[in-house]
Motif scaffolding. Structure first.
Motif, PDB file in Angstrom:
ATOM      1  N   UNK A 108       6.983  -7.906  -1.605  1.00 11.01           N
ATOM      2  CA  UNK A 108       7.495  -6.989  -2.550  1.00 11.01           C
ATOM      3  C   UNK A 108       6.251  -6.261  -3.322  1.00 11.01           C
ATOM      4  N   UNK A 109       5.481  -7.058  -4.037  1.00  8.24           N
ATOM      5  CA  UNK A 109       4.017  -6.779  -4.774  1.00  8.24           C
ATOM      6  C   UNK A 109       3.157  -5.813  -3.818  1.00  8.24           C
ATOM      7  N   UNK A 110       2.922  -6.416  -2.590  1.00  2.31           N
ATOM      8  CA  UNK A 110       2.367  -5.695  -1.480  1.00  2.31           C
ATOM      9  C   UNK A 110       2.838  -4.228  -1.161  1.00  2.31           C
ATOM     10  N   UNK A 111       4.113  -4.039  -1.263  1.00  4.53           N
ATOM     11  CA  UNK A 111       5.104  -2.716  -0.961  1.00  4.53           C
ATOM     12  C   UNK A 111       4.678  -1.883  -2.083  1.00  4.53           C
ATOM     13  N   UNK A 170       7.865 -12.039   5.530  1.00  8.99           N
ATOM     14  CA  UNK A 170       6.885 -11.057   5.155  1.00  8.99           C
ATOM     15  C   UNK A 170       6.829  -9.989   6.118  1.00  8.99           C
ATOM     16  N   UNK A 171       6.915 -10.226   7.412  1.00  4.28           N
ATOM     17  CA  UNK A 171       6.693  -8.971   8.371  1.00  4.28           C
ATOM     18  C   UNK A 171       7.991  -8.170   8.171  1.00  4.28           C
ATOM     19  N   UNK A 212      -1.233  -6.586   7.350  1.00  2.00           N
ATOM     20  CA  UNK A 212      -0.861  -6.831   6.091  1.00  2.00           C
ATOM     21  C   UNK A 212       0.086  -8.143   5.746  1.00  2.00           C
ATOM     22  N   UNK A 213       0.780  -8.370   6.688  1.00  2.12           N
ATOM     23  CA  UNK A 213       1.820  -9.508   6.645  1.00  2.12           C
ATOM     24  C   UNK A 213       1.130 -10.708   6.720  1.00  2.12           C
ATOM     25  N   UNK A 214      -0.189 -10.851   7.736  1.00  2.33           N
ATOM     26  CA  UNK A 214      -0.985 -11.837   7.716  1.00  2.33           C
ATOM     27  C   UNK A 214      -1.603 -12.028   6.639  1.00  2.33           C
ATOM     28  N   UNK A 215      -2.209 -11.148   5.925  1.00  2.25           N
ATOM     29  CA  UNK A 215      -3.080 -11.061   4.770  1.00  2.25           C
ATOM     30  C   UNK A 215      -2.180 -11.871   3.544  1.00  2.25           C
ATOM     31  N   UNK A 216      -0.667 -11.406   3.377  1.00  2.00           N
ATOM     32  CA  UNK A 216       0.042 -11.886   2.443  1.00  2.00           C
ATOM     33  C   UNK A 216       0.329 -13.226   2.575  1.00  2.00           C
TER      34      UNK A 216
END
Length: 199
Positions: free
Chosen positions: A100-103, A52-53, A61-65
């Motif tokens: 990818x959704x977060x991006x 994720x990172x 954000x990576x921790x949230x995902x």
């Protein structure tokens, strides 16, 4: 949130064992086994977080995902189909899609903010026309990508947004390398057509 960065033997044990230990844990989780979930998290969270990172770059954000991924695993473990691939691949695919959704979400938010800012400009400043043109072109590419079949879109997204090699993509999606190469080649060909670009 504290994310451990060392896998303490879990991954090595999984690679050494012929059975899919992660898949067994997922099936136990589907039955509501909290201990299996804790073992799965302890064993795979560092690797999932790293993936994720790599996509998001932003640690917070990576921790949230990461939390979203493990929540999805807990909620959808019953949908894991061992015949379609190994448990670790299933989890890494979920993680990559969530990243990818977060991006895309962050990009869409940035685009909305940018559009609002452009509307607020009372006068045209140097470079605005070029930025607007680049944004329109970006939207054309995004729209063209959305019209591709999912398998081709996923392969191209992993390669160009995620930075993965074809071999890594094959492992992530659980498909043969030749299939991934074909998806990418066909996807690029179709993308050129969608964009009206000559090969």
């Amino acid at each position: 949130m504290l994310v451990p960065m060392v896998i303490d033997g879990f991954e090595a044990a999984e690679d050494a064992a012929p059975a899919d230990e992660v898949g067994d844990l997922i099936r136990s989780i589907a039955a509501g086994d909290r201990d299996a979930f804790a073992r799965l998290y302890d064993g795979l969270a560092p690797r999932v977080f790293g993936l994720i990172l790599r996509v998001l770059v932003d640690r917070a954000q990576s921790e949230e995902v990461l939390q979203e991924v493990f929540l999805e695993i807990w909620q959808s473990a019953g949908r894991f189909a061992p015949k379609r691939g190994q448990g670790r691949t299933w989890i890494l695919t979920i993680a990559h899609r969530r990243a990818i959704d977060r991006v895309r979400s962050v990009r869409a938010s940035d685009d909305r903010d940018r559009a609002a800012g452009l509307r607020e400009l009372a006068t045209t400043q140097p470079g605005v026309a070029e930025r607007v043109e680049a944004k329109v072109e970006s939207e054309r590419v995004t729209a063209a990508l959305e019209r591709l079949p999912e398998a081709q879109r996923e392969a191209l997204g992993l390669a160009y947004y995620g930075g993965y090699s074809q071999s890594e993509i094959a492992a992530l999606v659980g498909a043969p390398l030749g299939t991934v190469k074909t998806r990418m080649r066909d996807g690029l060909t179709r993308l050129r057509k969608e964009m009206g670009v000559e090969a």
